[in-house]
Design an enzyme around this catalytic site. Structure first.
Site, PDB file in Angstrom:
ATOM      1  CG  ASP A   1      -2.077   0.920   1.257  1.00 20.14           C
ATOM      2  OD1 ASP A   1      -2.369   1.588   0.097  1.00 20.14           O
ATOM      3  OD2 ASP A   1      -2.734   1.095   2.102  1.00 20.14           O
TER       4      ASP A   1
ATOM      5  CG  LEU B   1       9.545 -16.942  -3.794  1.00 22.01           C
ATOM      6  CD1 LEU B   1       9.511 -17.016  -2.497  1.00 22.01           C
ATOM      7  CD2 LEU B   1      10.099 -15.517  -4.270  1.00 22.01           C
TER       8      LEU B   1
ATOM      9  CG  HIS C   1       0.254   2.123  -9.186  1.00 16.75           C
ATOM     10  ND1 HIS C   1       0.025   1.745  -8.040  1.00 16.75           N
ATOM     11  CD2 HIS C   1      -0.861   2.815  -9.603  1.00 16.75           C
ATOM     12  CE1 HIS C   1      -1.127   2.081  -7.640  1.00 16.75           C
ATOM     13  NE2 HIS C   1      -1.721   2.906  -8.651  1.00 16.75           N
TER      14      HIS C   1
END
Ligand code: FPP
Length: 247
Positions: A33, A144, A50
């Site tokens: 956020d 991962l 962003h």
């Protein structure tokens, strides 16, 4: 994940002195956020935030890979995010497809696998295609697992799970049966949930899965949240005493 896979991941890990290598969280989930606020304080359009956030994503993925974290779930687009102005939604989708295209080789080199949690078929077709291509290319990797929460809402996920279970002939649910029908089936629950930019909310993220997760909220905005911040969050996690309701 197989024993072999986690072993392969461990053999490459580089753990800083601040961390106990034996207590690295298996699954970290992040609510990314503050991109908009980051841009606003600089007089830039929200999309600039962003875009800078993608750099933080890259750093989080690399760091988790190096530490031997098994799963990193990133809340990249919520079902509520469709309410944003169309131009911002389009830009987020464009950024996602662009980042995937640009990063997939690097992800592959780092043994990363990709998964999506969310209502996939409602995403724009070109984004679906880019995701499908990337997942296909990375599917045999054993490092991962990068799990992107996209068009994700936790209540919707639980509803989808119940309906999928019913279609599969389930008459009575247990926790295990419900979990098996969630988007995250087969993925261990998050040990650590991180939220950047200071908001003390869960925002419809992984409601079922975070029942016993440790929460870490930092005022740092997502574009500023880099490897040292992630390491600090894990260090704090390692200082906590998890009881899972016991003593
Ligand atoms: C929250 O900031 C962030 C988002 C809604 C999108 C996160 C997306 C990215 C970082 C880019 C694409 C992702 C990947 C995986 C490549 P906000 O806009 O809510 O910020 P604000 O609360 O300050 O307005």
């Amino acid at each position: 994940m197989t024993h072999h896979a986690s072993h392969a991941a461990r053999s490459t890990k580089r753990v800083p002195d601040a961390l106990d290598p034996d207590r690295i969280p298996r699954h970290i989930a992040i609510i990314m956020d503050g991109n908009g606020r980051w841009a606003k304080t600089r007089g830039l359009p929200r999309v600039a935030g962003h875009k800078m956030g993608v750099d933080s994503v890259r750093e989080a993925v690399r760091t988790c890979g190096e530490l031997g974290v098994q799963v990193l779930t990133l809340y990249a687009f919520s079902t509520e995010n469709w309410l944003r102005p169309e131009a911002e939604v389009n830009e987020l989708m464009r950024l996602l497809a662009w980042a995937l295209k640009r990063e997939v080789s690097e992800l592959n080199k780092n043994h990363v696998r990709l998964a999506v949690s969310g209502r996939f078929e409602k995403l724009p077709k070109n984004v679906q295609a880019e995701l499908t291509r990337s997942m296909e290319k990375l599917k045999n990797n054993e490092g991962l697992l990068l799990n992107l929460a996209l068009n994700y809402g936790a209540r919707q996920e639980i509803i989808d799970a119940v309906n999928a279970g019913i279609r599969a002939g389930v008459h009575e649910f247990t926790e295990e049966i419900l979990a098996r029908h969630l988007y995250t089936a087969g993925i261990p629950d998050p040990d650590l949930v991180i939220r950047t930019s200071g908001e003390m909310r869960v925002s419809n993220f992984l409601l079922w899965q975070i029942a016993y997760s440790e929460l870490y909220v930092t005022p740092t905005l997502w574009p500023d949240f880099r490897a040292p911040n992630l390491i600090e969050a894990i260090a704090e996690y390692q200082g906590r005493h998890r009881r899972f309701g016991g003593l």
